[in-house]
Design a protein around this motif. Structure first.
Motif, PDB file in Angstrom:
ATOM      1  N   GLU A 154       0.834  -1.209   0.000  1.00  0.00           N
ATOM      2  CA  GLU A 154       0.000   0.000   0.000  1.00  0.00           C
ATOM      3  C   GLU A 154       0.864   1.252   0.000  1.00  0.00           C
ATOM      4  OE1 GLU A 154      -3.300   0.609  -0.089  1.00  0.00           O
ATOM      5  OE2 GLU A 154      -3.775  -1.503  -0.426  1.00  0.00           O
ATOM      6  N   ALA A 155       1.945   1.231   0.791  1.00  0.00           N
ATOM      7  CA  ALA A 155       2.822   2.399   0.862  1.00  0.00           C
ATOM      8  C   ALA A 155       3.522   2.638  -0.470  1.00  0.00           C
ATOM      9  CB  ALA A 155       3.850   2.210   1.977  1.00  0.00           C
ATOM     10  N   ARG A 156       3.976   1.578  -1.114  1.00  0.00           N
ATOM     11  CA  ARG A 156       4.639   1.734  -2.416  1.00  0.00           C
ATOM     12  C   ARG A 156       3.669   2.288  -3.458  1.00  0.00           C
ATOM     13  NH1 ARG A 156       6.748  -3.520  -0.839  1.00  0.00           N
ATOM     14  NH2 ARG A 156       8.930  -3.294  -0.167  1.00  0.00           N
ATOM     15  N   LEU A 157       2.439   1.800  -3.447  1.00  0.00           N
ATOM     16  CA  LEU A 157       1.431   2.324  -4.374  1.00  0.00           C
ATOM     17  C   LEU A 157       1.142   3.795  -4.095  1.00  0.00           C
ATOM     18  CD1 LEU A 157      -1.074  -0.687  -4.477  1.00  0.00           C
ATOM     19  CD2 LEU A 157       0.481   0.061  -6.298  1.00  0.00           C
ATOM     20  N   LEU A 158       1.140   4.152  -2.794  1.00  0.00           N
ATOM     21  CA  LEU A 158       0.924   5.545  -2.419  1.00  0.00           C
ATOM     22  C   LEU A 158       2.042   6.422  -2.987  1.00  0.00           C
ATOM     23  CD1 LEU A 158      -1.223   7.001  -0.649  1.00  0.00           C
ATOM     24  CD2 LEU A 158       0.419   6.887   1.233  1.00  0.00           C
ATOM     25  N   GLY A 159       3.274   5.906  -2.957  1.00  0.00           N
ATOM     26  CA  GLY A 159       4.395   6.644  -3.525  1.00  0.00           C
ATOM     27  C   GLY A 159       4.239   6.877  -5.015  1.00  0.00           C
ATOM     28  N   LEU A 160       3.752   5.869  -5.725  1.00  0.00           N
ATOM     29  CA  LEU A 160       3.535   6.019  -7.163  1.00  0.00           C
ATOM     30  C   LEU A 160       2.443   7.048  -7.454  1.00  0.00           C
ATOM     31  CD1 LEU A 160       3.693   2.268  -8.272  1.00  0.00           C
ATOM     32  CD2 LEU A 160       5.450   4.037  -8.591  1.00  0.00           C
ATOM     33  N   GLU A 161       1.375   7.027  -6.650  1.00  0.00           N
ATOM     34  CA  GLU A 161       0.305   8.020  -6.810  1.00  0.00           C
ATOM     35  C   GLU A 161       0.827   9.424  -6.545  1.00  0.00           C
ATOM     36  OE1 GLU A 161      -3.293   7.045  -4.663  1.00  0.00           O
ATOM     37  OE2 GLU A 161      -2.871   4.909  -4.877  1.00  0.00           O
ATOM     38  N   ALA A 162       1.667   9.547  -5.504  1.00  0.00           N
ATOM     39  CA  ALA A 162       2.225  10.859  -5.182  1.00  0.00           C
ATOM     40  C   ALA A 162       3.140  11.361  -6.282  1.00  0.00           C
ATOM     41  CB  ALA A 162       2.989  10.771  -3.862  1.00  0.00           C
TER      42      ALA A 162
ATOM     43  N   SER B 202      -5.678   6.657   3.769  1.00  0.00           N
ATOM     44  CA  SER B 202      -6.880   7.068   3.033  1.00  0.00           C
ATOM     45  C   SER B 202      -6.948   8.587   2.896  1.00  0.00           C
ATOM     46  CB  SER B 202      -8.133   6.559   3.751  1.00  0.00           C
ATOM     47  OG  SER B 202      -8.174   5.141   3.759  1.00  0.00           O
ATOM     48  N   VAL B 203      -6.577   9.300   3.965  1.00  0.00           N
ATOM     49  CA  VAL B 203      -6.580  10.764   3.916  1.00  0.00           C
ATOM     50  C   VAL B 203      -5.565  11.260   2.886  1.00  0.00           C
ATOM     51  CG1 VAL B 203      -5.967  12.844   5.203  1.00  0.00           C
ATOM     52  CG2 VAL B 203      -7.447  11.139   6.239  1.00  0.00           C
ATOM     53  N   VAL B 204      -4.356  10.694   2.919  1.00  0.00           N
ATOM     54  CA  VAL B 204      -3.323  11.107   1.966  1.00  0.00           C
ATOM     55  C   VAL B 204      -3.761  10.786   0.539  1.00  0.00           C
ATOM     56  CG1 VAL B 204      -0.955  10.722   1.209  1.00  0.00           C
ATOM     57  CG2 VAL B 204      -1.475  10.879   3.648  1.00  0.00           C
TER      58      VAL B 204
END
Length: 362
Positions: free
Chosen positions: A15-23, A197-199
């Motif tokens: 989940e964190a890695r996917l969040l990095g890609l979205e960012a 979820s907030v991020v």
């Protein structure tokens, strides 16, 4: 370890890695293709292989610090991709780095590890972790961080003045001292999932629309009203879901709404804080007697009207010190503090640093 260490669950790391890609995608749409000193202070993609230039840039965006390269110096290449009016960023160094940071003073910084590894020392605690580790830098606490060569972190910065204001609205009274947050969001908890979820919600509002090419033009800026609402959502999540020094007061019985004359007096004091107000003038503006006004503040604010006025002026003086709009003496006099020694002592008890220290950090 204190429960803040590595989250062993592969789902959290993924989940964190996917969040990095979205960012990466969302921030790239705002930054365009800027580099070096061409990048603006609010948004931009800033890249350098010079540790001194990197340190200067981090000072401008965050806090005073000491940076030490602990990996191969030849591999050093800092990339700071900043967006969302300066409140969100991705940071990596491409080699091992140690940062010893001074307290932020003006903001809370919540960091999500999206790749690599970090080791953290702060508030007498030490912990480490890979993707999914979430660190909270409080406004008053120094912190030492060590990053692996492949470490990348996603930052979300929240202003301390807005956070304090929201806390006061939730509890009915100001915090007795600056809020201190637990230094990490524990892995595998509901709070970790909620913060992600907030991020992700913030990123969804900053990401480019379908068909937009960030190489040709930056994405439209997020409207101020929407940005403020998203920031308040993030702050509300921290105040209600994360451990902090004011949690006990928040857990108590919600305060009854203050009567109209108390709210009217507060509005009058905020609007005229730079004027030599008297208690009689405040009572007249609120439409009640001095006795009624004083009783209302005692019952609903646990302080006198003049103590409230002093708090308002102290907060205004701090804002001016952070902005560097004059010397300590000029600013203290501007807000009605003629006794410099008493002002400095009261200021330090409230904010954990002297007025001169605040002014030097700007």
């Amino acid at each position: 370890m204190n429960g803040c260490g590595l989250d062993e669950t592969s789902r959290s790391a993924t989940e964190a890695r996917l969040l990095g890609l979205e960012a990466e995608r969302a921030l790239a749409s705002q930054a365009g293709d800027q580099a070096g000193d061409q990048a603006g202070d609010q948004t931009g993609d800033w890249v350098t292989s010079d540790p001194d230039s990197a340190s200067e840039r981090l000072f401008r965006n965050y806090t005073p610090h000491r940076m030490r390269v602990i990996g191969p110096p030849r591999d050093f290449r800092m990339r700071l991709r900043v967006g969302w009016s300066g409140s969100m960023a991705l940071l990596r160094f491409n080699t091992g780095v140690e940062l010893s940071q001074a307290p932020t003073g003006r903001f809370i910084l919540v960091t999500t590890q999206v790749s690599g590894w970090s080791e953290i020392d702060t508030q007498g605690q030490s912990f480490s972790g890979g993707p999914g580790l979430m660190v909270v830098d409080s406004a008053r606490s120094p912190v030492r961080k060590r990053f692996s060569a492949d470490s990348e972190r996603l930052h979300l910065r929240l202003g301390i003045a807005a956070l304090d204001g929201l806390y006061e609205r939730l509890t009915g009274k100001a915090s007795a001292r600056p809020l201190e947050f637990a230094p990490c969001i524990r892995p595998g908890t509901a709070m970790q999932a909620r913060w992600q979820s907030v991020v992700r919600m913030v990123l969804s509002c900053t990401a480019p629309s379908a068909g937009h090419d960030p190489a040709r033009s930056p994405a439209p800026a997020v409207p101020d009203l929407l940005r403020r609402q998203l920031e308040e959502t993030a702050m509300l999540m921290l105040l209600t879901g994360h451990e902090h020094s004011g949690a006990e007061q928040m857990a108590g019985t919600p305060a009854a709404p203050a009567p109209r004359h108390v709210r009217a007096a507060e509005e009058f004091m905020r609007a005229n804080a730079g004027e030599p107000l008297t208690l009689a003038e405040i009572a007249e503006a609120a439409g009640v007697s001095i006795r009624t006004l004083t009783a209302g503040f005692r019952n609903f604010r646990d302080q006198s009207p003049m103590q409230q006025l002093r708090d308002i002026r102290m907060a205004a003086a701090r804002d001016d010190l952070l902005q560097g709009t004059g010397s300590v003496a000029d600013i203290s006099l501007r807000w009605g503090f003629g006794n410099f020694g008493r002002f400095a002592g009261d200021y330090r008890r409230r904010y954990g640093e002297t007025p001169s220290e605040t002014l030097r950090r700007r």
